[in-house]
Design a protein around this motif. Structure first.
Motif, PDB file in Angstrom:
ATOM      1  N   ALA A 238    -124.627  38.108 -32.453  1.00  0.00           N
ATOM      2  CA  ALA A 238    -123.841  37.356 -31.477  1.00  0.00           C
ATOM      3  C   ALA A 238    -122.382  37.247 -31.903  1.00  0.00           C
ATOM      4  CB  ALA A 238    -124.441  35.964 -31.285  1.00  0.00           C
ATOM      5  N   ARG A 239    -122.142  37.034 -33.177  1.00  0.00           N
ATOM      6  CA  ARG A 239    -120.761  36.924 -33.657  1.00  0.00           C
ATOM      7  C   ARG A 239    -119.998  38.229 -33.474  1.00  0.00           C
ATOM      8  NH1 ARG A 239    -122.212  33.538 -39.187  1.00  0.00           N
ATOM      9  NH2 ARG A 239    -122.308  31.465 -38.207  1.00  0.00           N
ATOM     10  N   LEU A 240    -120.654  39.357 -33.725  1.00  0.00           N
ATOM     11  CA  LEU A 240    -120.010  40.645 -33.508  1.00  0.00           C
ATOM     12  C   LEU A 240    -119.652  40.817 -32.036  1.00  0.00           C
ATOM     13  CD1 LEU A 240    -119.089  43.474 -34.303  1.00  0.00           C
ATOM     14  CD2 LEU A 240    -121.477  44.229 -34.120  1.00  0.00           C
ATOM     15  N   SER A 241    -120.573  40.477 -31.164  1.00  0.00           N
ATOM     16  CA  SER A 241    -120.311  40.588 -29.729  1.00  0.00           C
ATOM     17  C   SER A 241    -119.143  39.700 -29.315  1.00  0.00           C
ATOM     18  CB  SER A 241    -121.566  40.216 -28.932  1.00  0.00           C
ATOM     19  OG  SER A 241    -121.340  40.337 -27.539  1.00  0.00           O
ATOM     20  N   ALA A 242    -119.071  38.483 -29.865  1.00  0.00           N
ATOM     21  CA  ALA A 242    -117.978  37.564 -29.534  1.00  0.00           C
ATOM     22  C   ALA A 242    -116.626  38.150 -29.938  1.00  0.00           C
ATOM     23  CB  ALA A 242    -118.200  36.216 -30.217  1.00  0.00           C
ATOM     24  N   VAL A 243    -116.566  38.766 -31.122  1.00  0.00           N
ATOM     25  CA  VAL A 243    -115.314  39.374 -31.586  1.00  0.00           C
ATOM     26  C   VAL A 243    -114.917  40.533 -30.671  1.00  0.00           C
ATOM     27  CG1 VAL A 243    -114.258  40.706 -33.451  1.00  0.00           C
ATOM     28  CG2 VAL A 243    -115.601  38.669 -33.987  1.00  0.00           C
ATOM     29  N   LEU A 244    -115.883  41.344 -30.286  1.00  0.00           N
ATOM     30  CA  LEU A 244    -115.586  42.459 -29.384  1.00  0.00           C
ATOM     31  C   LEU A 244    -115.060  41.963 -28.037  1.00  0.00           C
ATOM     32  CD1 LEU A 244    -118.624  44.815 -30.132  1.00  0.00           C
ATOM     33  CD2 LEU A 244    -116.234  45.164 -30.799  1.00  0.00           C
ATOM     34  N   TRP A 245    -115.646  40.892 -27.529  1.00  0.00           N
ATOM     35  CA  TRP A 245    -115.185  40.330 -26.260  1.00  0.00           C
ATOM     36  C   TRP A 245    -113.774  39.759 -26.373  1.00  0.00           C
ATOM     37  CZ3 TRP A 245    -116.488  40.680 -21.385  1.00  0.00           C
ATOM     38  CH2 TRP A 245    -117.777  41.103 -21.045  1.00  0.00           C
ATOM     39  N   LEU A 246    -113.409  39.313 -27.547  1.00  0.00           N
ATOM     40  CA  LEU A 246    -112.082  38.748 -27.753  1.00  0.00           C
ATOM     41  C   LEU A 246    -111.015  39.834 -27.864  1.00  0.00           C
ATOM     42  CD1 LEU A 246    -110.528  36.068 -28.250  1.00  0.00           C
ATOM     43  CD2 LEU A 246    -110.915  36.439 -30.701  1.00  0.00           C
ATOM     44  N   VAL A 247    -111.348  40.973 -28.470  1.00  0.00           N
ATOM     45  CA  VAL A 247    -110.345  41.980 -28.811  1.00  0.00           C
ATOM     46  C   VAL A 247    -110.320  43.150 -27.826  1.00  0.00           C
ATOM     47  CG1 VAL A 247    -109.619  43.636 -30.564  1.00  0.00           C
ATOM     48  CG2 VAL A 247    -110.464  41.378 -31.252  1.00  0.00           C
ATOM     49  N   TRP A 248    -111.473  43.750 -27.559  1.00  0.00           N
ATOM     50  CA  TRP A 248    -111.485  44.998 -26.814  1.00  0.00           C
ATOM     51  C   TRP A 248    -110.958  44.882 -25.379  1.00  0.00           C
ATOM     52  CZ3 TRP A 248    -110.772  49.728 -27.300  1.00  0.00           C
ATOM     53  CH2 TRP A 248    -111.169  50.653 -26.327  1.00  0.00           C
ATOM     54  N   PRO A 249    -111.270  43.824 -24.613  1.00  0.00           N
ATOM     55  CA  PRO A 249    -110.733  43.742 -23.249  1.00  0.00           C
ATOM     56  C   PRO A 249    -109.209  43.723 -23.187  1.00  0.00           C
ATOM     57  CG  PRO A 249    -112.606  42.276 -23.468  1.00  0.00           C
ATOM     58  CD  PRO A 249    -112.289  42.774 -24.855  1.00  0.00           C
ATOM     59  N   LEU A 250    -108.536  43.291 -24.259  1.00  0.00           N
ATOM     60  CA  LEU A 250    -107.071  43.338 -24.270  1.00  0.00           C
ATOM     61  C   LEU A 250    -106.576  44.778 -24.157  1.00  0.00           C
ATOM     62  CD1 LEU A 250    -106.306  40.714 -27.067  1.00  0.00           C
ATOM     63  CD2 LEU A 250    -105.844  40.465 -24.619  1.00  0.00           C
ATOM     64  N   VAL A 251    -107.279  45.696 -24.834  1.00  0.00           N
ATOM     65  CA  VAL A 251    -106.914  47.111 -24.763  1.00  0.00           C
ATOM     66  C   VAL A 251    -107.120  47.639 -23.340  1.00  0.00           C
ATOM     67  CG1 VAL A 251    -107.452  49.419 -25.650  1.00  0.00           C
ATOM     68  CG2 VAL A 251    -107.472  47.441 -27.191  1.00  0.00           C
ATOM     69  N   LEU A 252    -108.200  47.227 -22.706  1.00  0.00           N
ATOM     70  CA  LEU A 252    -108.498  47.701 -21.361  1.00  0.00           C
ATOM     71  C   LEU A 252    -107.596  47.060 -20.322  1.00  0.00           C
ATOM     72  CD1 LEU A 252    -112.419  47.677 -21.456  1.00  0.00           C
ATOM     73  CD2 LEU A 252    -110.875  49.592 -21.905  1.00  0.00           C
ATOM     74  N   PHE A 253    -107.246  45.799 -20.512  1.00  0.00           N
ATOM     75  CA  PHE A 253    -106.492  45.068 -19.497  1.00  0.00           C
ATOM     76  C   PHE A 253    -105.002  45.414 -19.475  1.00  0.00           C
ATOM     77  CE2 PHE A 253    -109.729  41.554 -18.788  1.00  0.00           C
ATOM     78  CZ  PHE A 253    -109.848  41.814 -17.419  1.00  0.00           C
ATOM     79  N   PHE A 254    -104.412  45.764 -20.614  1.00  0.00           N
ATOM     80  CA  PHE A 254    -102.964  45.988 -20.623  1.00  0.00           C
ATOM     81  C   PHE A 254    -102.528  47.032 -19.591  1.00  0.00           C
ATOM     82  CE2 PHE A 254     -99.031  47.954 -22.123  1.00  0.00           C
ATOM     83  CZ  PHE A 254     -98.219  46.838 -22.213  1.00  0.00           C
ATOM     84  N   PRO A 255    -103.197  48.198 -19.501  1.00  0.00           N
ATOM     85  CA  PRO A 255    -102.812  49.144 -18.440  1.00  0.00           C
ATOM     86  C   PRO A 255    -102.964  48.546 -17.042  1.00  0.00           C
ATOM     87  CG  PRO A 255    -104.132  50.244 -20.106  1.00  0.00           C
ATOM     88  CD  PRO A 255    -104.209  48.782 -20.404  1.00  0.00           C
TER      89      PRO A 255
END
Length: 539
Positions: free
Chosen positions: A269-286
């Motif tokens: 769960a902690r790994l998933s939480a970190v991914l949700w915090l970081v990875w969408p920023l990469v997708l959302f910027f464009p």
């Protein structure tokens, strides 16, 4: 798309089917099919949990929100999910794991027969199943919308292709196939997302665009909340997603159940939480930069990301990004299909058919696969209607229907795991469920609270959950329905007696067998217990 893009897309489909066929060797019974036999590594479970949490709606509906309102798309969507999963890593993940590791169940809802009663379990199972058919239908429509932009295929053709490919690998390989394909999809999405980010930065002046672009974007694009996505909506969404993404919609619960023990589930769960915090920023910027690069054709701007991709990326990379779209949708839909099949074969079928209570291991596994195919077919049929006046559009289904209806289903299931709510019994569970669904209907249809003729979005999604939560707690206080069997069950789930509960004896933790279909405490396809004691709840 040209031939190079098609080669990338077809190769992706081929790899997904290949993983499904390879995973088939790891599936011997329903426990393997639905919970990977408790053998899934925590890091694979965490990546799978993350990937099964969003679909092509990210690149259509939420891309439209990012195009129109900017940063609020992250602040009011991904951020509360990350926080909610972080909270649930201690509150829910270990308890959900113990449903499998200590009670030996294969469906998240199996424990509800003993926690409440059979009526409660069936109410939650049927309502959740129907909601998931609609939810996954919206996701098929989302990916078909993207496919139509790039290939010119009709909506129905796109739905058929993606549904059939997903059906092959998740039906053959079960949860193992889901998790392994999600790992591959995560790697593909990593490259595709970075490629899109680099392309957009290159178009807007290089790496410095990360901080210089904001003055060029429309006014308010950097605001944390905007439009209907207010602070109230943010708080409501945080509360809703804490339940939904920690198991309230069942497929995420399976990821926690699939790990070896409660500690591994927490790490997942902690790994998933970190991914949700970081990875969408990469997708959302464009997506935030899209107003500077393209002009959306659809009123909700749901085509903005696809148009930008088509304009900026060379062939080959274009195919890779399209594969990224597919990866998220297929990950979520396959995980939902597996969860629904688990609930149907383990919780619903035994109440409908006496023969289902005596299924052999082989028959139970066959039923699981047939249930998976049936669910996918129904959701694909719904997908063809998702843009009808009833549903309005993709984002309406995902935000309003799913978020609004999830609460009444999730509250009795999730809070039933926690000891502070042990006095909330069948009356509290059924009443909170029924009146929560009624509240959803009232705030979305008959009641008009503003001059625009509708209830504000934050109330559409939060009122049903709030009604269910308050009723569940209040009725449990006014009409407590405690029992020794319930206390024993909660002791097992909460890991009492030392560590993961090893201090409690198998005999003292036995749940009454008569609560199980068939009266002997067994479910279709259960393996013989190899631990001390007897029955599927002995450890």
């Amino acid at each position: 798309m040209n031939s190079l893009d098609w080669i990338v897309l077809i190769a992706y489909f081929g790899v997904m089917v290949g993983i499904g066929l390879w995973s088939h060797k790891r599936v011997d019974d329903v426990s393997d099919f639905f919970t990977a036999g408790g053998k899934m590594p925590w890091w694979l479970s965490g990546i799978s949990h993350h990937m099964s949490g969003y679909s092509a709606v990210m690149f259509t509906g939420y891309a439209g929100i990012a195009y129109t309102y900017g940063v609020t798309s992250f602040v009011t969507w991904s951020l509360p999910i990350a926080i909610g999963i972080g909270i649930g890593s201690k509150l829910f993940a270990p308890r959900l794991n113990r449903l499998r590791s200590r009670l030996h169940v294969a469906s998240p809802l199996e424990y509800l027969k003993n926690r409440y009663d059979l009526r409660t379990q069936q109410a939650l199972a049927w309502s959740g199943l129907l909601l998931k058919i609609v939810d996954v239908g919206a996701k098929w429509a989302a990916i078909a919308t993207l496919l139509s932009v790039f290939t010119g295929m009709s909506l129905n053709q796109g739905i058929l292709i993606t549904g059939v490919i997903t059906g092959i690998y998740c039906t053959v390989g079960g949860l193992w196939a889901d998790a392994l394909t999600e790992l591959g999809q995560f790697i593909i999405q990593l490259f595709a997302g970075i490629a899109m980010l680099v392309a957009v930065m290159g178009e807007l002046g290089g790496f410095s665009a990360l901080w210089t672009v904001w003055d060029k974007l429309p006014s308010g694009h950097a605001d944390a909340t905007a439009g209907p996505y207010t602070v109230t909506f943010l708080l409501a969404f945080l509360f809703i997603k804490m339940f939904e993404y920690n198991g309230g919609m069942w497929n995420q619960a399976q990821r926690y159940m699939a790990t070896a023990n409660a500690r591994e589930a927490t790490r997942s769960a902690r790994l998933s939480a970190v991914l949700w915090l970081v990875w969408p920023l990469v997708l959302f910027f464009p997506m935030w930069c899209a107003p500077l690069l393209v002009k959306a054709q659809k009123p909700d701007a749901s085509d903005s990301y696809a148009l930008m991709t088509e304009q900026l990326l060379p062939h080959g990379l274009l195919g890779l990004v399209i594969v990224g779209f597919f990866s998220h949708t297929m990950a979520m839909c396959s995980s939902d299909a597996n969860a629904i099949a688990a609930v149907f074969t383990r919780d619903i079928a035994p109440t409908l058919s006496k023969a289902a209570r005596g299924w052999s291991e082989r028959a139970g596994l066959l039923a699981a696969r047939l249930s998976t195919i049936s669910f996918l077919a129904l959701s694909m049929a719904i997908a063809t209607q998702v843009n009808s006046p009833t549903f309005k559009d993709i984002i309406t289904v995902v935000i309003k229907w799913v978020a609004g209806l999830m609460g009444p289903i999730a509250i009795p299931f999730m809070l039933g795991l926690l000891k502070p709510f042990r006095r909330s019994g069948p009356t509290a569970a059924l009443t909170s469920w029924a009146l929560g669904l009624l509240a959803f209907w009232l705030v979305n249809y008959p009641i008009n609270w503003n001059t625009d003729g509708g209830v504000p979005l934050q109330y559409q999604v939060s009122v049903p959950l709030a009604v269910s939560l308050v009723l569940y707690i209040v009725i449990g206080f006014l009409k407590p329905e405690d029992s020794p069997g319930r206390d024993v069950l909660l002791a097992r789930i909460n890991g009492e007696g030392g560590g993961d509960g090893s201090g409690l004896t198998a005999e003292s933790l036995k749940v009454p067998a008569q609560a199980k279909p068939g009266g002997d405490g067994r479910q279709p396809g259960d393996r013989e217990d190899t631990g001390s004691g007897s029955g599927p709840v002995s450890g």
